[in-house]
Design a protein around this motif. Structure first.
Motif, PDB file in Angstrom:
ATOM      1  N   LEU A 290       1.119  -9.843 -11.845  1.00 29.52           N
ATOM      2  CA  LEU A 290       1.329  -9.513 -10.172  1.00 29.52           C
ATOM      3  C   LEU A 290      -0.454  -8.620  -9.813  1.00 29.52           C
ATOM      4  N   LEU A 291      -0.954  -9.192  -8.468  1.00 31.24           N
ATOM      5  CA  LEU A 291      -2.323  -8.452  -8.381  1.00 31.24           C
ATOM      6  C   LEU A 291      -1.383  -7.578  -6.797  1.00 31.24           C
ATOM      7  N   PHE A 292      -1.778  -6.478  -6.374  1.00 33.01           N
ATOM      8  CA  PHE A 292      -1.258  -5.783  -5.169  1.00 33.01           C
ATOM      9  C   PHE A 292      -2.710  -4.774  -4.738  1.00 33.01           C
ATOM     10  N   ASP A 293      -2.824  -5.097  -3.161  1.00 32.45           N
ATOM     11  CA  ASP A 293      -3.364  -3.989  -2.590  1.00 32.45           C
ATOM     12  C   ASP A 293      -2.759  -2.982  -2.704  1.00 32.45           C
ATOM     13  N   ILE A 294      -2.750  -1.725  -2.958  1.00 26.89           N
ATOM     14  CA  ILE A 294      -2.584  -0.617  -2.343  1.00 26.89           C
ATOM     15  C   ILE A 294      -1.729   0.209  -1.222  1.00 26.89           C
ATOM     16  N   ARG A 295      -2.402  -0.716  -0.005  1.00 28.75           N
ATOM     17  CA  ARG A 295      -2.792  -0.278   1.004  1.00 28.75           C
ATOM     18  C   ARG A 295      -1.679  -0.755   1.098  1.00 28.75           C
ATOM     19  N   ARG A 296      -0.995  -2.146   1.515  1.00 33.09           N
ATOM     20  CA  ARG A 296       0.311  -2.687   1.905  1.00 33.09           C
ATOM     21  C   ARG A 296       0.795  -3.274   0.466  1.00 33.09           C
ATOM     22  N   CYS A 297       1.551  -2.656  -0.232  1.00 34.04           N
ATOM     23  CA  CYS A 297       2.276  -2.892  -1.471  1.00 34.04           C
ATOM     24  C   CYS A 297       3.592  -3.475  -1.146  1.00 34.04           C
ATOM     25  N   SER A 298       4.535  -3.939  -0.162  1.00 36.17           N
ATOM     26  CA  SER A 298       5.406  -4.508  -0.101  1.00 36.17           C
ATOM     27  C   SER A 298       5.204  -6.667  -0.544  1.00 36.17           C
ATOM     28  N   THR A 299       4.008  -6.837  -0.515  1.00 36.67           N
ATOM     29  CA  THR A 299       4.391  -8.820  -1.269  1.00 36.67           C
ATOM     30  C   THR A 299       2.731  -8.499  -2.272  1.00 36.67           C
ATOM     31  N   PRO A 300       2.930  -8.515  -2.971  1.00 32.74           N
ATOM     32  CA  PRO A 300       1.554  -8.830  -3.684  1.00 32.74           C
ATOM     33  C   PRO A 300       0.581 -10.051  -3.631  1.00 32.74           C
ATOM     34  N   LEU A 301      -0.275  -9.822  -3.337  1.00 31.08           N
ATOM     35  CA  LEU A 301      -1.050 -10.379  -3.188  1.00 31.08           C
ATOM     36  C   LEU A 301      -1.877 -11.959  -3.856  1.00 31.08           C
ATOM     37  N   THR A 302      -1.117 -11.714  -5.188  1.00 34.81           N
ATOM     38  CA  THR A 302      -1.085 -12.684  -5.953  1.00 34.81           C
ATOM     39  C   THR A 302       0.079 -12.377  -7.225  1.00 34.81           C
ATOM     40  N   SER A 303       0.460 -13.682  -7.466  1.00 35.72           N
ATOM     41  CA  SER A 303       1.541 -13.580  -8.301  1.00 35.72           C
ATOM     42  C   SER A 303       0.996 -14.906  -9.474  1.00 35.72           C
TER      43      SER A 303
END
Length: 325
Positions: free
Chosen positions: A135-148
């Motif tokens: 998974l790839l996250f933007d840590i400033r909005r952690c509720s949903t990953p940017l990419t799975s």
């Protein structure tokens, strides 16, 4: 045959030392942005910040669960957060400036086996799990990953995004990135993802699965590049070791007691490094010096010079061709 040189450690702190040292196995080590400070985590649930000059723990966090992995962004002035992965689905972000655990990521549903901040965009964090997730996250909005990431490239967008190559403070766009949805989604690997790593330019992401070996990913498009690395990484134990280098051209992966070297884009085998007497469990490449460092269960840390080794190998192959001619 080259002579091996032994280097004594700068300092050693044992388990019995009264210095807030770990009481159980050390699971991960990483530097701050300079050599004045470094971080360690352990299966005892402690995250330690060490003062290199004082050779002691300057600050410490205690968690209820064993820590599997940590990562710190080397990008200057972006943030001072350490990402911490556990033997449960939670990933915590700890602020070394304030000494607080700021927030957590809980989107993945299995223990986190590896995590790495992007070298080109300090707010992008890649994580892997025991269930095959990447998974790839933007840590400033952690509720949903940017990419799975999906090994079959189904439902992937063909448009590219500049999110992973941008080092600005603007939030990356989700255009061209797949958002994880629903249950039963296709995974990046068929089993545990034991190691992940970025190339130093942030253009490629490499993952190692215990059962299905290495995979190369385009993080902008969320795509599996379907590169065949042969036996690379297959059957390795957790933390078997993987490193990238050569300005994103090479990848090394531990395979039993040896290290296999590949061209990262073509998957062509570049050779095998043999020197350990037991399983290799970690690798790191020093881009400045051109050296590869590896650690093994034989309690040895070895320093390799892959560039010199490759030149010597090419010279030997040229000599063999001349003899055949």
């Amino acid at each position: 045959k080259s002579k091996m040189r032994t280097i004594d450690p700068y300092f050693t702190i044992g388990r019995d030392d009264k210095s807030k040292n770990h009481t159980h196995g050390v699971s991960s080590v990483c530097w701050f942005r300079d050599t004045g400070m470094f971080f360690t985590s352990g299966f005892d649930g402690f995250l330690n910040i060490w003062d290199t000059n004082e050779q002691s723990v300057a600050s410490q966090w205690k968690f209820d669960n064993p820590i599997y992995c940590i990562s710190f962004s080397k990008s200057h002035s972006a943030h001072n957060l350490i990402a911490v992965g556990f033997n449960d689905p939670t990933i915590r972000l700890c602020d070394i400036s304030s000494g607080s655990s700021t927030h957590s990521i809980t989107s993945q549903k299995s223990p986190c086996y590896s995590l790495q901040f992007s070298p080109s965009s300090p707010f992008l964090l890649a994580t892997s799990s025991s269930a095959g997730d990447l998974l790839l996250f933007d840590i400033r909005r952690c509720s949903t990953p940017l990419t799975s990431f999906n090994q079959y490239n189904t439902n992937s967008s063909s448009s590219s995004s500049s999110s992973t190559s941008s080092s600005s403070n603007q939030k990356p766009s989700s255009s061209g990135l797949k958002t994880r949805s629903g249950t039963g989604a296709a995974k990046a690997h068929g089993g545990e993802v034991i190691e992940i790593g970025w190339t130093d330019d942030g253009l490629w992401l490499v993952s190692v699965g215990r059962e299905d070996g290495m995979k190369l990913w385009n993080p902008d498009r969320g795509k599996n590049m379907v590169v065949n690395y042969g036996r690379g990484g297959k059957g390795g134990k957790r933390g078997g070791g993987m490193a990238t280098g050569g300005s994103g051209k090479w990848v090394w992966v531990g395979s039993g007691a040896m290290i296999r070297m590949y061209d990262i884009e073509s998957g062509r085998g570049m050779g095998e490094l043999k020197g350990h007497y037991d399983v290799v469990n970690c690798c790191v490449y020093d881009e400045d010096q051109g050296n590869l460092y590896s650690g093994g269960n034989d309690q040895q840390i070895l320093c390799w010079s892959p560039v010199k080794w490759m030149k010597k190998k090419e010279e030997e192959e040229e000599e063999e061709e001349e003899e055949d001619f």
